[in-house]
Write a protein that holds these residues in place. Sequence first.
Motif, PDB file in Angstrom:
ATOM      1  N   ARG A 184     -14.949   3.221  16.108  1.00 22.40           N
ATOM      2  CA  ARG A 184     -14.243   2.399  15.135  1.00 22.40           C
ATOM      3  C   ARG A 184     -13.584   1.220  15.818  1.00 22.40           C
ATOM      4  O   ARG A 184     -13.248   1.285  16.988  1.00 22.40           O
ATOM      5  CB  ARG A 184     -13.123   3.222  14.471  1.00 22.40           C
ATOM      6  CG  ARG A 184     -13.559   4.360  13.602  1.00 22.40           C
ATOM      7  CD  ARG A 184     -14.141   3.882  12.308  1.00 22.40           C
ATOM      8  NE  ARG A 184     -13.363   2.805  11.710  1.00 22.40           N
ATOM      9  CZ  ARG A 184     -12.320   2.985  10.912  1.00 22.40           C
ATOM     10  NH1 ARG A 184     -11.942   4.201  10.602  1.00 22.40           N
ATOM     11  NH2 ARG A 184     -11.679   1.955  10.415  1.00 22.40           N
ATOM     12  N   GLU A 220      -2.712  -9.380   8.835  1.00 26.15           N
ATOM     13  CA  GLU A 220      -2.568  -8.291   9.827  1.00 26.15           C
ATOM     14  C   GLU A 220      -3.106  -8.679  11.203  1.00 26.15           C
ATOM     15  O   GLU A 220      -2.683  -8.156  12.223  1.00 26.15           O
ATOM     16  CB  GLU A 220      -3.283  -7.033   9.328  1.00 26.15           C
ATOM     17  CG  GLU A 220      -4.782  -7.276   9.144  1.00 26.15           C
ATOM     18  CD  GLU A 220      -5.576  -6.088   8.657  1.00 26.15           C
ATOM     19  OE1 GLU A 220      -5.035  -5.000   8.520  1.00 26.15           O
ATOM     20  OE2 GLU A 220      -6.783  -6.286   8.412  1.00 26.15           O
ATOM     21  N   HIS A 246      -3.676  -0.889   1.777  1.00 25.40           N
ATOM     22  CA  HIS A 246      -4.883  -0.587   1.002  1.00 25.40           C
ATOM     23  C   HIS A 246      -4.731  -0.812  -0.501  1.00 25.40           C
ATOM     24  O   HIS A 246      -5.722  -0.685  -1.233  1.00 25.40           O
ATOM     25  CB  HIS A 246      -5.340   0.842   1.304  1.00 25.40           C
ATOM     26  CG  HIS A 246      -5.899   0.964   2.694  1.00 25.40           C
ATOM     27  ND1 HIS A 246      -5.093   1.006   3.798  1.00 25.40           N
ATOM     28  CD2 HIS A 246      -7.179   0.985   3.145  1.00 25.40           C
ATOM     29  CE1 HIS A 246      -5.850   1.072   4.884  1.00 25.40           C
ATOM     30  NE2 HIS A 246      -7.115   1.066   4.513  1.00 25.40           N
ATOM     31  N   ILE A 279     -13.199  -7.690   1.244  1.00 24.35           N
ATOM     32  CA  ILE A 279     -12.008  -8.356   0.711  1.00 24.35           C
ATOM     33  C   ILE A 279     -11.567  -9.471   1.653  1.00 24.35           C
ATOM     34  O   ILE A 279     -10.901 -10.402   1.247  1.00 24.35           O
ATOM     35  CB  ILE A 279     -10.832  -7.380   0.469  1.00 24.35           C
ATOM     36  CG1 ILE A 279     -10.324  -6.767   1.777  1.00 24.35           C
ATOM     37  CG2 ILE A 279     -11.177  -6.324  -0.552  1.00 24.35           C
ATOM     38  CD1 ILE A 279      -8.906  -6.230   1.665  1.00 24.35           C
ATOM     39  N   ASP A 280     -11.963  -9.385   2.940  1.00 28.21           N
ATOM     40  CA  ASP A 280     -11.528 -10.389   3.916  1.00 28.21           C
ATOM     41  C   ASP A 280     -12.214 -11.751   3.717  1.00 28.21           C
ATOM     42  O   ASP A 280     -11.753 -12.759   4.253  1.00 28.21           O
ATOM     43  CB  ASP A 280     -11.809  -9.900   5.348  1.00 28.21           C
ATOM     44  CG  ASP A 280     -10.884  -8.777   5.778  1.00 28.21           C
ATOM     45  OD1 ASP A 280     -10.049  -8.353   4.960  1.00 28.21           O
ATOM     46  OD2 ASP A 280     -10.995  -8.321   6.937  1.00 28.21           O
ATOM     47  N   MET A 294      -3.945  -7.920   4.386  1.00 30.20           N
ATOM     48  CA  MET A 294      -5.117  -7.639   5.230  1.00 30.20           C
ATOM     49  C   MET A 294      -5.761  -8.947   5.674  1.00 30.20           C
ATOM     50  O   MET A 294      -5.439 -10.026   5.154  1.00 30.20           O
ATOM     51  CB  MET A 294      -6.104  -6.745   4.496  1.00 30.20           C
ATOM     52  CG  MET A 294      -5.677  -5.289   4.543  1.00 30.20           C
ATOM     53  SD  MET A 294      -6.912  -4.208   3.831  1.00 30.20           S
ATOM     54  CE  MET A 294      -6.273  -2.604   4.296  1.00 30.20           C
ATOM     55  N   GLY A 295      -6.700  -8.853   6.578  1.00 32.50           N
ATOM     56  CA  GLY A 295      -7.326 -10.046   7.159  1.00 32.50           C
ATOM     57  C   GLY A 295      -7.336  -9.850   8.662  1.00 32.50           C
ATOM     58  O   GLY A 295      -6.377 -10.175   9.353  1.00 32.50           O
ATOM     59  N   ARG A 296      -8.401  -9.231   9.130  1.00 29.63           N
ATOM     60  CA  ARG A 296      -8.481  -8.815  10.531  1.00 29.63           C
ATOM     61  C   ARG A 296      -8.705 -10.020  11.449  1.00 29.63           C
ATOM     62  O   ARG A 296      -7.933 -10.253  12.367  1.00 29.63           O
ATOM     63  CB  ARG A 296      -9.642  -7.824  10.633  1.00 29.63           C
ATOM     64  CG  ARG A 296      -9.990  -7.347  11.976  1.00 29.63           C
ATOM     65  CD  ARG A 296     -11.017  -6.252  11.855  1.00 29.63           C
ATOM     66  NE  ARG A 296     -10.389  -4.992  11.580  1.00 29.63           N
ATOM     67  CZ  ARG A 296      -9.875  -4.174  12.504  1.00 29.63           C
ATOM     68  NH1 ARG A 296      -9.966  -4.487  13.768  1.00 29.63           N
ATOM     69  NH2 ARG A 296      -9.305  -3.046  12.169  1.00 29.63           N
ATOM     70  N   ARG A 301      -7.260  -3.154  -1.549  1.00 31.09           N
ATOM     71  CA  ARG A 301      -8.650  -2.706  -1.697  1.00 31.09           C
ATOM     72  C   ARG A 301      -8.825  -1.804  -2.907  1.00 31.09           C
ATOM     73  O   ARG A 301      -9.950  -1.618  -3.386  1.00 31.09           O
ATOM     74  CB  ARG A 301      -9.092  -1.950  -0.433  1.00 31.09           C
ATOM     75  CG  ARG A 301      -9.158  -2.800   0.801  1.00 31.09           C
ATOM     76  CD  ARG A 301     -10.364  -2.502   1.660  1.00 31.09           C
ATOM     77  NE  ARG A 301     -10.626  -1.128   1.884  1.00 31.09           N
ATOM     78  CZ  ARG A 301     -10.611  -0.520   3.087  1.00 31.09           C
ATOM     79  NH1 ARG A 301     -10.308  -1.220   4.165  1.00 31.09           N
ATOM     80  NH2 ARG A 301     -10.913   0.735   3.196  1.00 31.09           N
ATOM     81  N   ASN A 357     -17.094   3.952   7.118  1.00 31.38           N
ATOM     82  CA  ASN A 357     -17.329   2.977   8.178  1.00 31.38           C
ATOM     83  C   ASN A 357     -17.509   3.668   9.529  1.00 31.38           C
ATOM     84  O   ASN A 357     -17.173   3.143  10.568  1.00 31.38           O
ATOM     85  CB  ASN A 357     -16.277   1.852   8.223  1.00 31.38           C
ATOM     86  CG  ASN A 357     -14.894   2.363   7.937  1.00 31.38           C
ATOM     87  OD1 ASN A 357     -14.611   3.530   8.138  1.00 31.38           O
ATOM     88  ND2 ASN A 357     -14.027   1.496   7.464  1.00 31.38           N
TER      89      ASN A 357
HETATM   90  O1  F6P Z   1     -12.527  -5.352   6.497  1.00 31.39           O
HETATM   91  C1  F6P Z   1     -11.707  -5.011   5.450  1.00 31.39           C
HETATM   92  C2  F6P Z   1     -10.449  -4.362   5.937  1.00 31.39           C
HETATM   93  O2  F6P Z   1      -9.685  -4.112   4.777  1.00 31.39           O
HETATM   94  C3  F6P Z   1      -9.659  -5.134   6.986  1.00 31.39           C
HETATM   95  O3  F6P Z   1      -8.907  -6.171   6.440  1.00 31.39           O
HETATM   96  C4  F6P Z   1      -8.828  -4.045   7.604  1.00 31.39           C
HETATM   97  O4  F6P Z   1      -8.453  -4.362   8.933  1.00 31.39           O
HETATM   98  C5  F6P Z   1      -9.762  -2.884   7.585  1.00 31.39           C
HETATM   99  O5  F6P Z   1     -10.680  -3.100   6.545  1.00 31.39           O
HETATM  100  C6  F6P Z   1      -9.048  -1.566   7.397  1.00 31.39           C
HETATM  101  O6  F6P Z   1      -9.970  -0.530   7.501  1.00 31.39           O
HETATM  102  P1  F6P Z   1      -9.614   1.015   7.241  1.00 31.39           P
HETATM  103  O7  F6P Z   1      -9.581   1.219   5.759  1.00 31.39           O
HETATM  104  O8  F6P Z   1     -10.733   1.730   7.869  1.00 31.39           O
HETATM  105  O9  F6P Z   1      -8.288   1.284   7.848  1.00 31.39           O
END
Ligand code: F6P
Length: 357
Positions: A267, A248, A297, A152-153, A195-197, A300, A86
Motif C-alpha cells: 500500500r 492531506e 472519508h 475523487i482526487d 483529501m488530495g494526496r 468519498r 486497493n
Molecule cells: O485516491 C483517493 C484517496 O481518497 C486519497 O485522497 C487518499 O489519500 C486515499 O484515497 C485514502 O485511501 P484509503 O481509503 O485506503 O485510506
Amino acid sequence: IVVVMAPPIRRIALSTGGGDAPGLNAVIRAATLAAINRGWEVVGIRDGFNGLFLPELYPDGGLISLTRERVRGIVHQGGTTIGTTNRGNPTAYPVQQPDGSWIEIDRTPEMLALFAQHGIDALITIGGDGSLTIGHHLSEAGLRVIGVPKTIDNDLEATQSTFGFDSAVACATDALDRLHTTAASHNRVMVLEVMGRYAGWIAAHAGIAGGGDILLIPEIPYTYEAICKKIAEREAMGRLFTLVVVAEGAHPKGGAFVTHGEQAKDREARLGGVGEQVAEEIAKRTGKETRTVVLGHRQRGGGPTCADRLLCTRFGAAAVKLIQEEKYGRMVALRGNDTISVPIPEAIGRLRTVPPN
Ligand code: F6P
C-alpha cells in the motif's frame, strides 16, 4: 490467407478498483443497461479483481450477475455494489517467501485463463491510475479492455474530470460553509483538512467555492511566514477569523508528507495529520485560537451529486459503445462537453496536478 475474427461479445465483466468514489454505482447501472440493451450478459467481479482470481475468499461466488433488477434504483447510491479493494494487484501480486521476504508475481496468464473460463469477452475497469494500469497490462496481454476514470482526487491525465470529484468538492464546500459561521462567531482560525494526496484539486475547488482564505496544496509547498502574513493582513482589515483549507498531501517548503501509522507492504503510505500540524503552528505564531477538522472519508462516502450522476451515466454508456465499436485499450474521457476516448497509456503513469499559476 486465414482471417481470424475475434469472437462476438456475449458476456462482459465490470470491475471497480481502488478507493471508492461517489458515482461507481451510476457507472455500473449505465454500463449494465447499455450492455443488456445490446443483448449481452454482464457480470461484476467482486472487490476489484479478487472475485476472479482469489475464489477461496468467495465461497458463494466471486462474480455477481448484473441484471436489470440488480442495478435498479442505484444511480444515487454511494459506494459500489460489487465491492472494491486497493490491495492485491494481480499483475504484481505480493507473495511472502519462506525467509519472510516478499516478492511480486505477475498473475496475468492465470487471469486471462480465468476470463476465458468464465466466458468473459471484454472487461470494463472502473478506477484510477492503479486499476487503469492493471487494465492496460491485461489489454497488452490480449484481453479486450475499456477504462472508466474514477477518483475523487481528480488527478488523472487525459480527462478534464474524473467522476467522484464533483461530489467530494460538494462535501468539502459544505463543510467550509459550516466552518465559516462558527469561525466568524468565535474569531478563530479554522483549518479544514481535505483529501488530495498528490494533487490539490479538492482543496482548490472547495476552497474557492467555500470562500477559504488560505489554500495549501501539494503543488505549492507552504511557509508559515506567508500563512501568518495573510492572517495578519486580514486582522488589519477587521477580519478576525480565517478559514484555512489544507490538502492531506500539502507540505512545507523542504518538508515531507505527514503520514498516519505504519505503511503496509502493498500500500501507499496513509496520509493524515497535516491540518493539526498547521493549526498548532499558527496558534503558536499568532496567538490565535485555532481548531482543526479532518473531513476524511466523508468526501468519498454518500451519494453522488447530480453532475456526477450524469457524468457517470455518460461514461458507463460510452464504455459499452467502445466495446461495440471494438475500440479496445481505450479509456472514456471528458473533453469540453463531449465524451471522448483516449488510449489508456495517455491517462496513466503520471498525475494531473493543479498548475501552480
Ligand atoms: O485516491 C483517493 C484517496 O481518497 C486519497 O485522497 C487518499 O489519500 C486515499 O484515497 C485514502 O485511501 P484509503 O481509503 O485506503 O485510506
